[in-house]
Design a protein around this motif. Structure first.
Motif, PDB file in Angstrom:
ATOM      1  N   UNK A  22       0.928 -23.869 -14.460  1.00 37.90           N
ATOM      2  CA  UNK A  22       0.236 -22.634 -14.840  1.00 37.90           C
ATOM      3  C   UNK A  22       1.204 -21.462 -14.785  1.00 37.90           C
ATOM      4  N   UNK A  23       1.245 -20.694 -15.856  1.00 40.64           N
ATOM      5  CA  UNK A  23       1.982 -19.435 -15.834  1.00 40.64           C
ATOM      6  C   UNK A  23       1.014 -18.401 -15.261  1.00 40.64           C
ATOM      7  N   UNK A  24       1.316 -17.916 -14.077  1.00 35.89           N
ATOM      8  CA  UNK A  24       0.398 -16.999 -13.397  1.00 35.89           C
ATOM      9  C   UNK A  24       0.493 -15.613 -14.023  1.00 35.89           C
ATOM     10  N   UNK A  25      -0.652 -15.049 -14.348  1.00 38.71           N
ATOM     11  CA  UNK A  25      -0.694 -13.697 -14.910  1.00 38.71           C
ATOM     12  C   UNK A  25      -1.084 -12.677 -13.849  1.00 38.71           C
ATOM     13  N   UNK A  26      -2.033 -13.032 -13.005  1.00 40.14           N
ATOM     14  CA  UNK A  26      -2.521 -12.112 -11.964  1.00 40.14           C
ATOM     15  C   UNK A  26      -2.802 -12.883 -10.676  1.00 40.14           C
ATOM     16  N   UNK A  27      -2.544 -12.219  -9.561  1.00 37.54           N
ATOM     17  CA  UNK A  27      -2.883 -12.798  -8.254  1.00 37.54           C
ATOM     18  C   UNK A  27      -3.559 -11.721  -7.417  1.00 37.54           C
ATOM     19  N   UNK A  28      -4.735 -12.035  -6.900  1.00 34.42           N
ATOM     20  CA  UNK A  28      -5.454 -11.092  -6.049  1.00 34.42           C
ATOM     21  C   UNK A  28      -4.862 -11.069  -4.645  1.00 34.42           C
ATOM     22  N   UNK A  47     -23.565  -7.269   4.725  1.00 34.85           N
ATOM     23  CA  UNK A  47     -22.934  -6.440   5.752  1.00 34.85           C
ATOM     24  C   UNK A  47     -21.477  -6.199   5.360  1.00 34.85           C
ATOM     25  N   UNK A  48     -21.132  -4.942   5.155  1.00 30.85           N
ATOM     26  CA  UNK A  48     -19.753  -4.582   4.786  1.00 30.85           C
ATOM     27  C   UNK A  48     -19.577  -4.536   3.281  1.00 30.85           C
ATOM     28  N   UNK A  49     -19.032  -3.430   2.772  1.00 32.93           N
ATOM     29  CA  UNK A  49     -18.817  -3.314   1.323  1.00 32.93           C
ATOM     30  C   UNK A  49     -17.314  -3.231   1.047  1.00 32.93           C
ATOM     31  N   UNK A  50     -16.657  -4.395   1.216  1.00 35.50           N
ATOM     32  CA  UNK A  50     -15.227  -4.486   0.903  1.00 35.50           C
ATOM     33  C   UNK A  50     -15.032  -5.481  -0.232  1.00 35.50           C
ATOM     34  N   UNK A  51     -13.906  -6.190  -0.203  1.00 32.78           N
ATOM     35  CA  UNK A  51     -13.601  -7.166  -1.247  1.00 32.78           C
ATOM     36  C   UNK A  51     -14.681  -8.235  -1.380  1.00 32.78           C
ATOM     37  N   UNK A  52     -15.093  -8.809  -0.243  1.00 33.01           N
ATOM     38  CA  UNK A  52     -16.152  -9.826  -0.268  1.00 33.01           C
ATOM     39  C   UNK A  52     -17.506  -9.182  -0.529  1.00 33.01           C
ATOM     40  N   UNK A  68     -12.005 -10.874 -18.140  1.00 31.31           N
ATOM     41  CA  UNK A  68     -10.572 -10.564 -18.216  1.00 31.31           C
ATOM     42  C   UNK A  68      -9.834 -11.256 -17.063  1.00 31.31           C
ATOM     43  N   UNK A  69      -8.626 -11.722 -17.316  1.00 37.07           N
ATOM     44  CA  UNK A  69      -7.904 -12.492 -16.286  1.00 37.07           C
ATOM     45  C   UNK A  69      -7.657 -11.695 -15.006  1.00 37.07           C
ATOM     46  N   UNK A  70      -7.367 -10.390 -15.143  1.00 40.09           N
ATOM     47  CA  UNK A  70      -7.080  -9.618 -13.929  1.00 40.09           C
ATOM     48  C   UNK A  70      -8.319  -9.489 -13.033  1.00 40.09           C
ATOM     49  N   UNK A  71      -9.458  -9.214 -13.641  1.00 41.79           N
ATOM     50  CA  UNK A  71     -10.691  -9.066 -12.853  1.00 41.79           C
ATOM     51  C   UNK A  71     -11.264 -10.416 -12.441  1.00 41.79           C
ATOM     52  N   UNK A  72     -10.766 -11.486 -13.058  1.00 38.19           N
ATOM     53  CA  UNK A  72     -11.237 -12.832 -12.695  1.00 38.19           C
ATOM     54  C   UNK A  72     -10.552 -13.337 -11.433  1.00 38.19           C
ATOM     55  N   UNK A  73      -9.290 -12.910 -11.226  1.00 38.56           N
ATOM     56  CA  UNK A  73      -8.511 -13.460 -10.110  1.00 38.56           C
ATOM     57  C   UNK A  73      -9.268 -13.421  -8.770  1.00 38.56           C
ATOM     58  N   UNK A  74      -9.828 -12.272  -8.364  1.00 36.30           N
ATOM     59  CA  UNK A  74     -10.500 -12.237  -7.055  1.00 36.30           C
ATOM     60  C   UNK A  74     -11.756 -13.113  -6.961  1.00 36.30           C
ATOM     61  N   UNK A  75     -12.269 -13.535  -8.111  1.00 39.05           N
ATOM     62  CA  UNK A  75     -13.443 -14.414  -8.045  1.00 39.05           C
ATOM     63  C   UNK A  75     -13.081 -15.740  -7.383  1.00 39.05           C
ATOM     64  N   UNK A  87      -9.250   0.433  -0.466  1.00 36.52           N
ATOM     65  CA  UNK A  87      -9.173  -0.198  -1.784  1.00 36.52           C
ATOM     66  C   UNK A  87     -10.587  -0.395  -2.309  1.00 36.52           C
ATOM     67  N   UNK A  88     -10.773  -0.071  -3.590  1.00 33.72           N
ATOM     68  CA  UNK A  88     -12.085  -0.285  -4.203  1.00 33.72           C
ATOM     69  C   UNK A  88     -11.894  -1.138  -5.445  1.00 33.72           C
ATOM     70  N   UNK A  89     -12.063  -2.512  -5.354  1.00 33.22           N
ATOM     71  CA  UNK A  89     -12.382  -3.204  -4.115  1.00 33.22           C
ATOM     72  C   UNK A  89     -11.413  -4.356  -3.859  1.00 33.22           C
ATOM     73  N   UNK A  90     -10.498  -4.572  -4.827  1.00 33.95           N
ATOM     74  CA  UNK A  90      -9.524  -5.635  -4.654  1.00 33.95           C
ATOM     75  C   UNK A  90      -8.225  -5.274  -5.354  1.00 33.95           C
ATOM     76  N   UNK A  91      -7.100  -5.491  -4.674  1.00 38.07           N
ATOM     77  CA  UNK A  91      -5.808  -5.346  -5.339  1.00 38.07           C
ATOM     78  C   UNK A  91      -5.486  -6.630  -6.085  1.00 38.07           C
ATOM     79  N   UNK A  92      -4.935  -6.460  -7.276  1.00 36.05           N
ATOM     80  CA  UNK A  92      -4.489  -7.610  -8.066  1.00 36.05           C
ATOM     81  C   UNK A  92      -3.063  -7.323  -8.502  1.00 36.05           C
ATOM     82  N   UNK A  93      -2.191  -8.274  -8.272  1.00 35.10           N
ATOM     83  CA  UNK A  93      -0.780  -8.108  -8.648  1.00 35.10           C
ATOM     84  C   UNK A  93      -0.585  -8.540 -10.090  1.00 35.10           C
ATOM     85  N   UNK A  94       0.038  -7.664 -10.874  1.00 40.31           N
ATOM     86  CA  UNK A  94       0.404  -7.995 -12.250  1.00 40.31           C
ATOM     87  C   UNK A  94       1.705  -8.791 -12.181  1.00 40.31           C
ATOM     88  N   UNK A  95       1.626 -10.078 -12.397  1.00 42.44           N
ATOM     89  CA  UNK A  95       2.769 -10.964 -12.175  1.00 42.44           C
ATOM     90  C   UNK A  95       3.885 -10.732 -13.192  1.00 42.44           C
TER      91      UNK A  95
END
Ligand code: ZN
Ligand code: ZN
Length: 349
Positions: free
Chosen positions: A33-39, A181-186, A149-156, A335-343
């Motif tokens: 897999x050529x990685x495009x995004x990583x959360x 309980x808690x409004x962060x990444x999860x 979109x691949x970037x917003x899919x990564x954290x799923x 962070x609101x709500x997840x960082x994703x690295x553009x590979x």
């Protein structure tokens, strides 16, 4: 071996540096897999800093991986070059135990293989998604629907499935009252998914700082847990509570919010034991439970569900040279709500 670029941490303190790592040559059932995004998941930080046990360095974290298939092994049947795919927290399991047979590979009795920081069946140390490419057996690869979109899919691949699985298992649906309980990444994914499942959703957050966000994400109600009135007002009202907080909380106080037969599920994992007063359970036949990610089949189901309901993660895309800074911000809940690295920025100075 296939040499690929990656960002690794070389000690508990970091920082991240550009380096090369080796991926195994493609076996018959492997996919490159050529990685495009990583959360960036909070677990990356816990693991890399040795908070969940000793780790070997250099370590390349990342288990929220979205990319494109660039090569397939000779016997691969599920994927072709060009497919949009994802990899989550697991890259392998025994495949034979009763839990694997049920499609619950995350609970493999033989021990499933984590995407990074584990020894795989080839004897190689696994390295994660902060990298340009990864080799994974096709059974542990999922398809990312075109609608996401691949970037917003990564954290799923971690945050999404970690919340989807308990919501499904404990029956979030119309007529059910679910608290998050808690409004962060999860938490933000739990709100979106529970809402899409038709449940009445309440956010229980320390303050009302993110109230507008919460309601926009799909919550029907929003309460501050710093206000003691909240616990009086909501006593006995929820069928299901998903606790995404990995810090110490007063479990009895949250159990008191459950209705008859209600369940409080921990998906956050505090390092120290939590105290529970059993009277909080027996009084209303309540349960205190835990849940860890989800199986591969269920991860695919979650992605298809998100595509169908037009939901994905709320993200902030960063370049690869800003991982250290992003980690500090994750630790500060900034962070609101997840960082994703553009590979594609892997080579940035
Ligand atoms: Zn994670
Ligand atoms: Zn197994």
């Amino acid at each position: 071996m296939i040499k690929v670029n990656a960002r690794a941490t070389f000690s508990q303190e970091g920082p991240f540096k550009l380096t090369t790592i080796e991926r195994r040559n493609l076996q018959p059932h492997d996919v490159l897999i050529e990685i495009k995004y990583a959360g960036i998941c909070h677990s990356d930080i816990h693991t890399a800093r040795g908070e969940w046990g000793p780790v070997k360095y250099p370590l390349v974290p990342g288990h929220e991986i979205a990319g494109i298939v660039s090569q397939v092994g000779s016997e691969v049947t599920k994927y072709s070059v060009g497919d949009r795919v994802g990899v989550g927290c697991l890259v392998d399991s025994c495949g034979e135990c009763s839990n694997c047979q049920k499609g619950e590979e995350q609970y493999c009795l033989g021990g499933s293989t984590a995407t990074y920081g584990a020894i795989d069946r080839y004897g190689q140390y696994t390295q994660g998604g902060y990298s340009t490419h990864i080799v994974v057996t096709e059974d542990f690869v999922v398809r990312i629907p075109d609608a996401i979109p691949l970037d917003a899919a990564a954290p799923l691949l971690c945050a999404g499935i970690t919340t989807y699985s308990p919501l499904r298992h404990w029956g979030a649906a119309p007529g059910k009252k679910v608290a998050v309980v808690g409004l962060g990444g999860l938490g933000h994914m739990a709100v979106k998914i529970a809402h899409a499942m038709g449940a009445e959703v309440t956010v229980l957050s320390q303050s009302l700082k993110k109230k507008e966000d919460g309601l926009q994400l799909g919550a029907d109600h929003y309460y501050a847990t710093s206000d003691p009135e909240t616990f009086k007002q909501l006593a006995g009202s929820f069928d299901l509570i998903i606790n995404t907080v990995s810090a110490q909380i007063n479990i009895d106080a949250y159990l008191s919010l459950l209705a008859l037969d209600g369940t409080l599920v921990n998906v956050g994992a505090p390092a120290d034991p939590l105290a529970v007063n059993v009277f909080s359970l027996i009084g209303h036949r309540r349960s205190f439970a835990g849940s860890m990610i989800g199986g591969i089949r269920e991860t695919q189901e979650m992605l298809d569900f998100c595509a169908e309901h037009n939901i994905a993660s709320e993200i902030e895309v960063i370049s690869a040279d800003r991982i250290d800074e992003a980690w500090e911000r994750v630790l500060a809940s900034d962070v609101r709500y997840r960082f994703v690295i553009d590979i594609s920025t892997m080579g940035n100075e």
